[in-house]
Design an enzyme around this catalytic site. Structure first.
Site, PDB file in Angstrom:
ATOM      1  N   TYR A 101       0.814  -1.214   0.000  1.00  0.00           N
ATOM      2  CA  TYR A 101       0.000   0.000   0.000  1.00  0.00           C
ATOM      3  C   TYR A 101       0.852   1.271   0.000  1.00  0.00           C
ATOM      4  CZ  TYR A 101      -3.341   3.450   1.860  1.00  0.00           C
ATOM      5  OH  TYR A 101      -4.115   4.564   2.069  1.00  0.00           O
ATOM      6  N   ASP A 125       9.377  -6.832  -4.047  1.00  0.00           N
ATOM      7  CA  ASP A 125       8.269  -7.246  -3.178  1.00  0.00           C
ATOM      8  C   ASP A 125       8.038  -8.742  -3.348  1.00  0.00           C
ATOM      9  OD1 ASP A 125       5.610  -7.557  -1.912  1.00  0.00           O
ATOM     10  OD2 ASP A 125       5.562  -5.376  -1.978  1.00  0.00           O
ATOM     11  N   SER A 144       7.087   3.717  12.788  1.00  0.00           N
ATOM     12  CA  SER A 144       5.683   3.853  13.176  1.00  0.00           C
ATOM     13  C   SER A 144       5.547   4.632  14.466  1.00  0.00           C
ATOM     14  CB  SER A 144       5.075   2.455  13.348  1.00  0.00           C
ATOM     15  OG  SER A 144       3.839   2.500  14.024  1.00  0.00           O
ATOM     16  N   TYR A 185       4.197  -6.159  17.043  1.00  0.00           N
ATOM     17  CA  TYR A 185       4.463  -5.316  15.877  1.00  0.00           C
ATOM     18  C   TYR A 185       5.213  -4.057  16.309  1.00  0.00           C
ATOM     19  CZ  TYR A 185       3.691  -1.604  12.504  1.00  0.00           C
ATOM     20  OH  TYR A 185       3.884  -0.542  11.669  1.00  0.00           O
ATOM     21  N   LYS A 197       9.191  -2.688  15.702  1.00  0.00           N
ATOM     22  CA  LYS A 197       9.615  -1.390  15.168  1.00  0.00           C
ATOM     23  C   LYS A 197      10.648  -0.737  16.089  1.00  0.00           C
ATOM     24  CE  LYS A 197       7.285  -0.929  11.316  1.00  0.00           C
ATOM     25  NZ  LYS A 197       7.978  -0.912  10.012  1.00  0.00           N
ATOM     26  N   LEU A 214      -8.319   0.443   9.541  1.00  0.00           N
ATOM     27  CA  LEU A 214      -9.642   0.989   9.817  1.00  0.00           C
ATOM     28  C   LEU A 214     -10.364   1.471   8.562  1.00  0.00           C
ATOM     29  CD1 LEU A 214     -10.901   3.090  12.695  1.00  0.00           C
ATOM     30  CD2 LEU A 214     -10.968   4.165  10.449  1.00  0.00           C
ATOM     31  N   ARG A 225      -9.639  -3.745  22.480  1.00  0.00           N
ATOM     32  CA  ARG A 225      -8.840  -4.784  21.847  1.00  0.00           C
ATOM     33  C   ARG A 225      -7.407  -4.751  22.385  1.00  0.00           C
ATOM     34  NH1 ARG A 225      -8.595  -4.183  15.468  1.00  0.00           N
ATOM     35  NH2 ARG A 225      -7.626  -2.244  16.168  1.00  0.00           N
TER      36      ARG A 225
END
Length: 347
Positions: A12, A32, A126, A151, A155, A202, A297
């Site tokens: 993306y 990729d 991030s 995750y 990072k 989202l 969550r």
């Protein structure tokens, strides 16, 4: 212009950055493995550009395959590294997979850069490295907190690996772009977030509910200490993010960096709650969205948004789009995805 290697180039963020670099006249190479991206994206990129893209379907964890890319492309002078698994809930369920893929891939990449004299790196970091912060907005001096997911911890570890790498090799330079929540699609309507099996982010999930592909949207958490009880995030348009990578690359290549390792927050500096994102979706689609409140969550932080003053001052970067623009471009792209889905079902 330098020749730039983009890892995760058909993902993306990577795909939109590729178009941004192409428009600016950069030579580039696409890499990729398509673990989380569709090979169809490469064709879309070529259609938008009107020419073939030099592409390698190689996994960064494949040491021999990656070495062959650098041997075949001796003119590479810089790397923009996007390739990584990135789902927070998936990382909670599969931590070893995330550490193995994301950290090993980075180490293999740095090793090849050093072997082949490639001295400039822009790393896709991030805002999750900050954890649950005590003060908002977040700037680059905000302390690194406890990671809320494997995750995010990966990072943090990746940033430390890069720091150690630069300490060992004084000729190397790097920029860590800590960006917030990328969303939206290319203005052409021909490129956007292209989920393979399921969406994790989202905005595409909201679009799928609006299309009727999902029964409902779940708002995870309703009692956070925010203005409406739902999480607050900083949503940045994908083309604003792509521009930040181009400017960061130019910053390094022009020798304007003040240190060999610099960090920049890339976000629009405005917090948007999940419920506010729902309202923006309803405005873009001109229809009500079916959603329900659900328990919080694991791995989610309550609120985080950026102070991007440093990027403005040094890179000359400012955002051009807001949450309304994001949702409108995402909705246009969703119509393209619907046409692709219909065509695949017919065939």
């Amino acid at each position: 212009m330098a020749k730039v290697l983009l890892t995760g180039a058909t993902g993306y963020i990577g795909s939109h950055c590729l178009l941004e670099l192409a428009q600016a006249g950069y030579e580039f190479i696409s890499l990729d493995s398509h673990i989380r991206s569709s090979p169809e994206i490469l064709g879309r990129l070529e259609d938008i550009r009107g020419q073939t893209i030099r592409h390698y379907a190689v996994d960064l964890c494949d040491a021999e395959g990656l070495a062959q890319v650098f041997l075949a492309e001796p003119e590479i002078t810089a790397v923009i590294h996007f390739a990584a698994l990135k789902s927070v809930p998936e990382s909670v369920a599969q931590p070893l997979r995330y550490y193995q893929n994301n950290l090993m891939g980075l180490c293999q990449l740095l090793e090849q850069m050093q072997k082949h004299g490639v001295k400039q790196l822009i790393f896709s970091s991030s805002c999750s490295v900050y954890g649950n912060v005590e003060q908002l907005p977040v700037d680059e001096q905000t302390p690194i907190g406890r990671a809320e997911s494997p995750y995010a911890r990966g990072k943090q570890m990746s940033e430390e690996i890069i720091r150690d790498f630069l300490q060992a090799y004084p000729e190397q330079q790097a920029i860590l772009l800590r960006y917030f929540n990328p969303a939206g699609a290319h203005p052409s309507g021909l490129l956007g977030e292209f989920p393979q099996k399921q969406s994790y982010n989202l905005v595409p999930i909201l679009m799928e509910v609006a299309m009727g592909w999902r029964d409902e949207f779940q708002v995870f958490g309703q009692d956070y200490a925010t203005r409406d009880g739902s999480c607050i995030r900083d949503y940045i348009h994908i083309m604003d993010l792509a521009k930040a990578h181009r400017l960061a690359l130019s910053y390094l290549q022009d020798g304007r960096n003040e240190e060999r390792l610099e960090v920049f927050n890339i976000g629009i500096g405005e917090g948007v709650t999940v419920l506010e994102a729902i309202r923006a979706t309803e405005a873009a689609t001109q229809q009500p969205l079916n959603y329900r409140l659900a328990p919080a969550r694991a791995g989610d932080v309550a609120a985080i948004y950026a102070n991007y003053q440093k990027a403005k001052d040094r890179l000359g970067w400012t955002p051009s789009y807001d949450i309304g623009d994001i949702m409108q471009s995402a909705w246009r792209w969703q119509q393209v995805l619907a046409a692709i889905k219909e065509k695949n079902e017919v065939n």
